[in-house]
Write a protein that holds these residues in place. Structure first.
Motif, PDB file in Angstrom:
ATOM      1  N   LYS A   1       6.229  27.472  15.379  1.00  0.00           N
ATOM      2  CA  LYS A   1       7.579  27.150  15.843  1.00  0.00           C
ATOM      3  C   LYS A   1       7.556  25.947  16.773  1.00  0.00           C
ATOM      4  O   LYS A   1       6.829  25.921  17.771  1.00  0.00           O
ATOM      5  CB  LYS A   1       8.202  28.348  16.543  1.00  0.00           C
TER       6      LYS A   1
ATOM      7  N   ASP B   1      15.531  26.698  15.056  1.00  0.00           N
ATOM      8  CA  ASP B   1      14.290  27.423  14.757  1.00  0.00           C
ATOM      9  C   ASP B   1      13.624  26.667  13.613  1.00  0.00           C
ATOM     10  O   ASP B   1      13.920  26.885  12.430  1.00  0.00           O
ATOM     11  CB  ASP B   1      14.587  28.867  14.363  1.00  0.00           C
TER      12      ASP B   1
ATOM     13  N   TYR C   1      14.512  28.090   9.908  1.00  0.00           N
ATOM     14  CA  TYR C   1      14.715  29.543   9.903  1.00  0.00           C
ATOM     15  C   TYR C   1      16.088  29.876  10.465  1.00  0.00           C
ATOM     16  O   TYR C   1      16.619  29.160  11.320  1.00  0.00           O
ATOM     17  CB  TYR C   1      13.660  30.225  10.774  1.00  0.00           C
TER      18      TYR C   1
ATOM     19  N   ASN D   1      17.941  33.587  11.862  1.00  0.00           N
ATOM     20  CA  ASN D   1      17.734  35.014  12.128  1.00  0.00           C
ATOM     21  C   ASN D   1      16.288  35.420  11.860  1.00  0.00           C
ATOM     22  O   ASN D   1      16.014  36.490  11.298  1.00  0.00           O
ATOM     23  CB  ASN D   1      18.691  35.868  11.285  1.00  0.00           C
ATOM     24  N   ASP D   2      15.374  34.546  12.226  1.00  0.00           N
ATOM     25  CA  ASP D   2      13.934  34.781  12.133  1.00  0.00           C
ATOM     26  C   ASP D   2      13.445  34.898  10.688  1.00  0.00           C
ATOM     27  O   ASP D   2      12.345  35.408  10.444  1.00  0.00           O
ATOM     28  CB  ASP D   2      13.539  36.038  12.926  1.00  0.00           C
ATOM     29  N   GLN D   3      14.254  34.402   9.738  1.00  0.00           N
ATOM     30  CA  GLN D   3      13.859  34.393   8.329  1.00  0.00           C
ATOM     31  C   GLN D   3      14.048  32.982   7.781  1.00  0.00           C
ATOM     32  O   GLN D   3      14.920  32.244   8.231  1.00  0.00           O
ATOM     33  CB  GLN D   3      14.711  35.381   7.519  1.00  0.00           C
TER      34      GLN D   3
END
Length: 691
Positions: A120, A196, A232, A234-236
């Motif tokens: 990240k 992200d 990314y 929502n962390d996807q």
């Protein structure tokens, strides 16, 4: 390589006068000249010259697949699962921040073997242009004090800030009002933001910057200046509707190509007097600054291997900027450049004087000439000490003060619509190194003393009887501003927290802040007067040459086009494409020169490579700094390449375009895929490209 807009901003913000105005309608009289707005594409021109008519769907898909990097540069979505392609040199700021003493991503590259290994980025923001709305009438209607430049500027900025806030509140999108055609137009640009952003793949510097400074801005080239991130949500991995399909067909001479990117700043509307100011005053001043910083960082990097790693990316940027500005200055020092501009300027004046309606506007040329003299007088007044720790402190002092004002009265970068992006920068967890910060700050304080004099009141207050080196050492040793949690706490506490802070860096920022505001007021007033003068010249140009054309670049999305084409240099033909075999030959021809050593991964993979694979190519597309990382697409909208440089002849493109020798340099899409698959042993990544 065209230097990143981030570097351009770093350099220009040092000086009291920043050139941020857009331009009037340049006359696209040279072949494929033009950096066109996506809502004003040159459809007739493309049809006449290249028998191509872009459909609305073609343009919209390309627009929504194009990406702007807030660190400076461009990129593109190249898969439905969030892959983003850009240059290694655009990514290098992030690579540096993700590196450690034991993991040098800049030099050694990186490959995430699975999504869990994607790294990240600490403070990277990507912008995708969703919508453009013409708000010209609303902005212009807000200005009633036409005779008072300062009052007019405040009214205009208040209107812009209000429009941006309303748009942000309504849509949740980043909203920027962009000045075009010297103030003749104002467009609201709405962006979707991605914060992200994770690193997927980067090659070694030896591959990305093969040939080093010697080959920079030259051609033929054999560079793999490419890096891949993933966005990314929502962390996807983001699921994208719009992305570029990938062409597996190499380009050939005369193929039509398009470049969708974010050129930084051009100055093609500039008058002769403005160009003479650049030639005689401003560019030499910038080059003196860059050479000073280059020597400083070279000396710092000699201290240890770790110092060499820490200072590498910044030194690279400075050296790249130095070479670019040297080329720009050389172009302005060619008498034919000024002669060409003077001829056009005289024709515009004559046309205007023949018209009773336009004749009163000719005074704008004299006004601009007067402003250049004023700029020269204020050029050395900057008090922006270019070190990260001080920049954080000053930004927090300014932000907390600006927060006390109505939104419409704040500096543009501290309005509510810009706040989230500013907070991303100010709260970045990227590492800072005390030794490097100490060296940079000491030199900036010494430079402040040189420019303002040892008896200057502000200089005496900053030094307090100490040397610049002593001041910097004490400040860096005692400040806590390097801790992002401390910065967050100060921002949350507002101006009262700043007033109550005993942090020495914050206290230094408070000492300098009144002078900074005074210098900025002068800068803004000069900028406003110049902008309005160019708006008058824009009217003359429109009347004399028509309305077809494009505005000067503003680091917003533009479409350029051109053809794959070689050129002649020193009487010899330069072929338009290179291949992998040429990279190995070029390396062998420079045996013993470190910058021409291919990485071991290339040597190990040589037998498995198709050495006829196209690696780089040149085209007549009109590009400048900020276009780095721009996708190059074909008539179908498929990705065929990646802009990473211009040749040395292109460095005059800030103020004058010609297709005689000026060329944009790109990495070929087929070369990128071949390297990922066979050199970096990442077939699964290669299979995702364009899908």
């Amino acid at each position: 390589m065209p230097f990143r807009s981030g570097l351009r901003s770093l350099v220009t913000s040092v000086f009291a006068v920043v050139f941020c105005m857009s331009a009037a309608h340049p006359n696209p009289g040279f072949a494929d000249e033009g950096m066109y707005l996506f809502n004003e594409l040159p459809t007739q021109l493309l049809k006449e010259r290249h028998q191509f008519t872009p459909t609305a769907q073609w343009a919209k898909s390309l627009q929504l697949s194009s990406v702007r990097f807030n660190s400076g540069g461009s990129g593109s979505f190249v898969s439905s699962n969030g892959l983003v392609l850009t240059n290694h040199h655009v990514a290098s700021d992030t690579l540096q921040k993700l590196s450690t003493p034991d993991r040098n991503l800049v030099d050694n590259g990186y490959l995430a073997s699975d999504p869990g290994q994607e790294l990240k980025a600490p403070d990277l923001e990507l912008n995708v242009l969703i919508e453009m709305i013409d708000v010209t009438q609303r902005v212009q209607a807000a200005v009633t004090q036409h005779g008072d430049a300062e009052a007019a500027a405040k009214q205009r900025q208040a209107s812009i800030a209000t429009i941006e806030k309303e748009s942000t509140d309504e849509t949740g999108l980043r909203s920027d009002v962009v000045t075009l055609f010297g103030g003749a137009q104002y467009h609201l640009y709405r962006y979707k933001k991605y914060t992200d952003v994770r690193l997927v793949w980067a090659p070694e510097t030896k591959a990305a910057f093969f040939g080093g400074d010697a080959d920079n801005f030259e051609y033929p080239r054999y560079n793999l200046d490419a890096t891949i991130f993933r966005v990314y949500e929502n962390d996807q991995p983001a699921q994208l509707e719009h992305f570029l399909k990938w062409s597996d067909v190499p380009l050939k001479e005369d193929d039509l190509i398009f470049v969708s990117g974010h050129p930084g700043r051009t100055q093609r509307i500039f008058t002769v007097e403005a160009l003479e100011y650049l030639r005689d005053v401003r560019l030499p001043f910038i080059l003196d600054y860059l050479r000073r910083k280059e020597v400083l960082l070279q000396q710092y990097r000699l201290e240890s291997n770790e110092a060499a790693r820490r200072g590498r990316d910044e030194l690279f940027g400075i050296q790249n900027g130095r070479k670019a500005y040297t080329g720009m200055l050389a172009g302005l020092q060619d008498p034919q450049t000024i002669a060409s501009k003077r001829g056009r300027q005289n024709r515009l004046k004559s046309a205007a004087l023949a018209s009773p309606e336009l004749a009163p506007l000719v005074v704008a040329f004299d006004q601009i000439a007067e402003i250049q003299t004023e700029k020269a007088a204020h050029l050395r007044e900057s008090v922006s000490l270019r070190s990260d720790l001080f920049s954080f402190a000053l930004s927090i002092v300014l932000m907390t003060q600006e927060d006390l004002k109505p939104n419409a009265e704040r500096y543009p970068e501290y309005t509510e619509s810009a706040r989230e992006s500013m907070l991303t920068r100010l709260t970045s967890p990227a590492p800072l190194y005390d030794d490097l910060q100490r060296v940079k700050l000491a030199d900036e304080i010494a430079l402040l003393m040189e420019r303002r004099g040892g008896d200057d009141e502000l200089v005496r207050e900053v030094l307090a009887g100490r040397s610049p080196q002593e001041v910097a050492a004490e400040l860096v040793a005692q400040t806590k501003i390097g801790d992002p949690a401390v910065r967050e706490e100060l921002i949350a506490g507002g101006y009262n927290a700043v007033l109550g802070s005993n942090d020495p860096m914050v206290q230094l920022a408070r000492k300098i802040e009144p002078v900074f505001r005074s210098v900025r007021q002068t800068t803004d007033q000069l900028d406003e007067r110049e902008k309005q003068a160019y708006a008058q010249i824009s009217r003359i140009i429109t009347a004399a040459e028509g309305t077809s054309g494009y505005p000067d670049a503003t680091f917003t999305l533009r479409l350029a086009f051109g053809t794959v084409k070689g050129y002649r240099e020193n009487g010899q033909p330069v072929e338009p494409t290179t291949d992998l075999a040429g990279a190995f030959t070029h390396s062998a021809e420079h045996e013993g020169q470190e910058d021409f050593d291919l990485p071991q991964s290339w040597l190990d993979a040589k037998e498995s490579l198709d050495l006829t694979t196209q690696l780089n190519f040149v085209s007549t597309a009109d590009i400048i700094g900020g276009n780095s990382g721009s996708p190059v697409v074909d008539r179908k909208g498929n990705l065929v390449g990646l802009i990473f440089d211009g040749n040395i002849q292109s460095l005059t493109s800030d103020y004058l375009y010609s297709d005689a020798q000026s060329r944009a340099v790109s990495v070929s899409g087929v070369g990128i895929k071949e390297a990922i698959r066979k050199i970096y042993q990442a077939p699964s990544l290669a299979d995702q490209l364009g899908r």
